[in-house]
Design an enzyme around this catalytic site. Structure first.
Site, short mmCIF file in Angstrom:
data_model
loop_
_atom_site.label_atom_id
_atom_site.label_comp_id
_atom_site.label_asym_id
_atom_site.label_seq_id
_atom_site.Cartn_x
_atom_site.Cartn_y
_atom_site.Cartn_z
N ASN A 1 0.80 -1.24 0.00
CA ASN A 1 0.00 0.00 0.00
C ASN A 1 0.83 1.28 0.00
OD1 ASN A 1 0.81 -0.57 2.60
ND2 ASN A 1 -1.05 0.24 3.54
N GLU B 1 4.81 -4.44 11.89
CA GLU B 1 3.78 -3.42 11.68
C GLU B 1 2.63 -4.10 10.96
OE1 GLU B 1 3.78 -0.51 12.83
OE2 GLU B 1 5.86 -0.07 13.29
N CYS C 1 -3.38 0.69 6.93
CA CYS C 1 -3.45 -0.16 8.13
C CYS C 1 -4.07 0.54 9.33
CB CYS C 1 -2.05 -0.62 8.49
SG CYS C 1 -0.91 0.77 8.61
N GLU D 1 8.22 2.14 14.55
CA GLU D 1 8.96 2.82 13.50
C GLU D 1 8.87 4.31 13.78
OE1 GLU D 1 7.22 0.85 9.86
OE2 GLU D 1 9.24 -0.01 9.81
P1 NDP Z 1 0.96 -9.62 3.51
O1 NDP Z 1 1.08 -9.97 4.93
O2 NDP Z 1 0.25 -10.53 2.60
O3 NDP Z 1 2.43 -9.43 2.89
C1 NDP Z 1 3.40 -8.57 3.47
C2 NDP Z 1 4.77 -8.93 2.93
O4 NDP Z 1 5.21 -10.17 3.50
C3 NDP Z 1 4.80 -9.15 1.41
O5 NDP Z 1 6.02 -8.66 0.90
C4 NDP Z 1 4.70 -10.66 1.32
O6 NDP Z 1 5.15 -11.16 0.10
C5 NDP Z 1 5.59 -11.08 2.48
N1 NDP Z 1 5.36 -12.44 2.96
C6 NDP Z 1 4.27 -13.24 2.77
N2 NDP Z 1 4.44 -14.42 3.41
C7 NDP Z 1 5.65 -14.37 4.01
C8 NDP Z 1 6.39 -15.28 4.84
N3 NDP Z 1 5.92 -16.49 5.18
N4 NDP Z 1 7.60 -14.89 5.29
C9 NDP Z 1 8.09 -13.66 4.98
N5 NDP Z 1 7.44 -12.78 4.19
C10 NDP Z 1 6.24 -13.12 3.72
O7 NDP Z 1 0.35 -8.15 3.47
P2 NDP Z 1 -0.13 -7.30 2.21
O8 NDP Z 1 1.04 -7.05 1.31
O9 NDP Z 1 -1.36 -7.93 1.66
O10 NDP Z 1 -0.48 -5.90 2.91
C11 NDP Z 1 -1.68 -5.66 3.55
C12 NDP Z 1 -1.53 -5.83 5.05
O11 NDP Z 1 -0.45 -5.05 5.53
C13 NDP Z 1 -2.75 -5.37 5.81
O12 NDP Z 1 -3.12 -6.30 6.79
C14 NDP Z 1 -2.30 -4.09 6.48
O13 NDP Z 1 -2.98 -3.79 7.65
C15 NDP Z 1 -0.85 -4.33 6.69
N6 NDP Z 1 -0.15 -3.06 6.79
C16 NDP Z 1 0.32 -2.64 7.99
C17 NDP Z 1 0.92 -1.40 8.14
C18 NDP Z 1 1.48 -0.95 9.44
O14 NDP Z 1 2.33 -0.07 9.46
N7 NDP Z 1 1.04 -1.48 10.59
C19 NDP Z 1 1.05 -0.51 7.01
C20 NDP Z 1 0.57 -1.06 5.77
C21 NDP Z 1 -0.02 -2.30 5.69
P3 NDP Z 1 4.04 -11.34 -1.06
O15 NDP Z 1 3.48 -9.98 -1.29
O16 NDP Z 1 4.78 -11.83 -2.19
O17 NDP Z 1 3.03 -12.31 -0.51
#
Ligand code: NDP
Length: 487
Positions: free
Chosen positions: A152, A249, A283, A461
């Protein structure tokens, strides 16, 4: 392909490919146009990136901190000079409107590099008087950090991780989401142009398995993830195997509580910012809006009128205020929540489905949606939707709304609107969340620590606090007298 990078991965100062990786594409969500084709990193490429980061780390940590900081601040300046180009790329990758990316994405990344660049020379330990002896502490880097990002806020997330990590003398391997792989590579080029030594910041592309290869790697000392709660749990479990440091996060379902004495126009503005910016794909959004009974209908009528005036359109059009969802799959998931809201009996105030935008036929646009009469147990009030869907609930007393606001597995953020100063601070003190806004919502200045409690995460962060999560303290005892013998 109009946004094709020079290579998929950036390792040791060079773009590289992984011939055994899976080919994947980056899509402009508004049109479905393929803007870049990349390959994912297999474990041998991940190994190479981690080894490079490990080899580069001692010299980077030994560089005078003021020089390390200067490189980061120079990178901030270059990002600002190239803000338009970076913003257009971010809009192509995410589908977020250009009027947002021009002010919120690379700009926030630059703030982070500037802030932590300025801080680098002030990361110190302390001196402790012991009477006849003294001790001092050193704040030392952790080593190699892995950064893993969500889709995002791709360049912002990368900068929020790389800036404090590098300021403290660590090196980093960063994996963006495969949905939005492009701006992290630009960041690598910009850091290099700013004078960053090769190997200090590396980018590997890929899916969850690439992320997992980083989290299980023996030479990775710390993992900082921005992502969903399930991924956070997996990352923490695999980090536990190697006793690695983690910052997580994660997601949220944050409450925004509006008391009857609030400035109602400001409260509506905040509720809209906190639900519709970036098509609701944020998020910390305040997706449970609690409005005190007496002002509920007034609040809803102002909200409805202003929500229906939001301009959806081609994200590259500077007039567009809301773009499409990041992917069609994600849009479909959000649409199922709209069905769940309707079937649970929530009152649809406005929106509630897909809408078409001329020239963007293949995109999934979702109308900014407001549900009223939402109750605490409805799925739309309990689960993170990550779309432009606001749930409005109502309450009578402060005590009641506090309990309901806190009745969630999440604890990322919360907001309170009231003109009563004492109540504002009392309430903020009792809300179970990492970040609270009084009379505003969703502002994340780099000076202020940001992060969650409960299932929304671990660590912080931004702010001075972030340095604590990228360093470890060493205590050194110094004897100035004789050794008292016990024998
Ligand atoms: P995901 O949890 O699906 O993915 C986050 C990242 O982790 C991606 O790069 C993903 O790769 C990677 N990943 C997936 N599985 C693994 C694993 N087993 N080990 C290590 N890395 C892995 O989140 P989204 O990308 O769908 O983002 C949306 C989510 O992020 C929402 O829940 C949102 O709330 C949260 N978010 C939190 C924020 C915060 O600051 N608290 C800010 C922004 C978003 P891949 O994409 O290839 O699956």
């Amino acid at each position: 392909m109009r946004a094709q990078p020079k290579g998929s991965h950036f390792i040791n100062g060079r773009f590289v490919e992984d011939e055994n990786g899976v080919v994947f594409t980056s899509i402009f969500p508004a049109t479905g146009e393929t803007i870049a084709k990349l390959t994912s990193a297999t474990s041998s490429t991940v190994d190479r990136a981690v080894l490079t980061a490990k080899q580069a780390q001692p010299a980077w940590a030994a560089m005078p901190p003021v020089e390390r900081g200067r490189i980061l601040r120079r990178a901030a300046d270059i990002i600002r000079e190239r803000n338009r180009e970076l913003s257009e790329l971010e809009t192509l990758d995410t589908g977020k409107p250009i009027q947002e990316t021009l002010v919120a994405d690379a700009a926030s990344g630059a703030d982070s590099l500037e802030f932590f660049g300025g801080l680098a020379a002030s990361i110190n330990g302390q001196m402790i008087e012991l009477g006849g002896a003294f001790a001092y502490t050193r704040r030392e880097p952790l080593g190699v950090c892995a950064g893993i990002g969500a889709w995002n806020y791709p360049i912002q997330i990368a900068c929020w991780k790389v800036a404090p990590a590098l300021a403290a003398g660590n090196t980093m391997v960063f994996k963006p989401s495969e949905v939005t792989p492009l701006t992290a590579l630009k960041l690598a080029e910009i850091l290099q142009e700013a004078g960053l030594p090769d190997g200090v910041f590396n980018v590997v592309q890929g899916f969850g398995d690439t992320g997992a290869a980083l989290t299980t790697h023996a030479d990775v000392d710390k993992i900082s993830l921005t992502g969903s709660v399930p991924t956070g749990k997996r990352v923490m479990a695999s980090a536990a195997e190697g006793l690695k440091h983690v910052t997580l996060e994660l997601g949220g379902k944050s409450p925004l509580v509006i008391f009857e004495d609030a400035d109602l126009d400001n409260a509506v503005s905040a509720a809209m910012n906190g639900n519709f910016y970036s098509s609701g794909q944020i998020c910390s959004n305040g997706t449970r809006v609690f409005v005190q009974h007496n002002v509920l209908e007034d609040f809803l009528s102002r909200l409805k009128e202003r929500t229906e005036a939001i301009t959806l359109g081609d994200p590259m059009d500077p007039e567009t205020q809301m773009g499409p969802m990041v992917t069609n799959d994600h849009a479909d998931k959000v649409l199922t929540y709209l069905d769940k809201g309707k079937s649970a009996g929530a009152r649809l105030v406005t929106g509630g489905g897909r809408t078409k935008v001329e020239g963007c036929d293949r995109a999934r646009f979702i109308q900014p949606t407001v549900f009223a009469d939402v109750t605490d147990e409805m799925v739309i009030a309990r689960q993170e939707i990550f779309g432009p869907v606001m749930s409005v609930l109502t309450f009578d007393t402060e005590e009641e709304v506090l309990a309901r606001a806190n009745d969630t597995e999440f604890g990322l953020a919360a907001g309170v609107f009231t003109r009563d100063l004492a109540r504002a601070h009392r309430f903020a003190g009792q809300l179970e969340a990492g970040t609270i806004w009084i009379n505003n919502y969703n502002l994340t200045p780099v000076e202020m620590p940001f992060g969650g409690v409960k299932n929304s995460g671990i660590g912080r962060e931004n702010g001075l606090a972030a340095i604590g999560f990228y360093t470890q303290e060493k205590s050194i005892y110094v004897e100035t007298g004789d050794v008292e013998s016990s024998y």
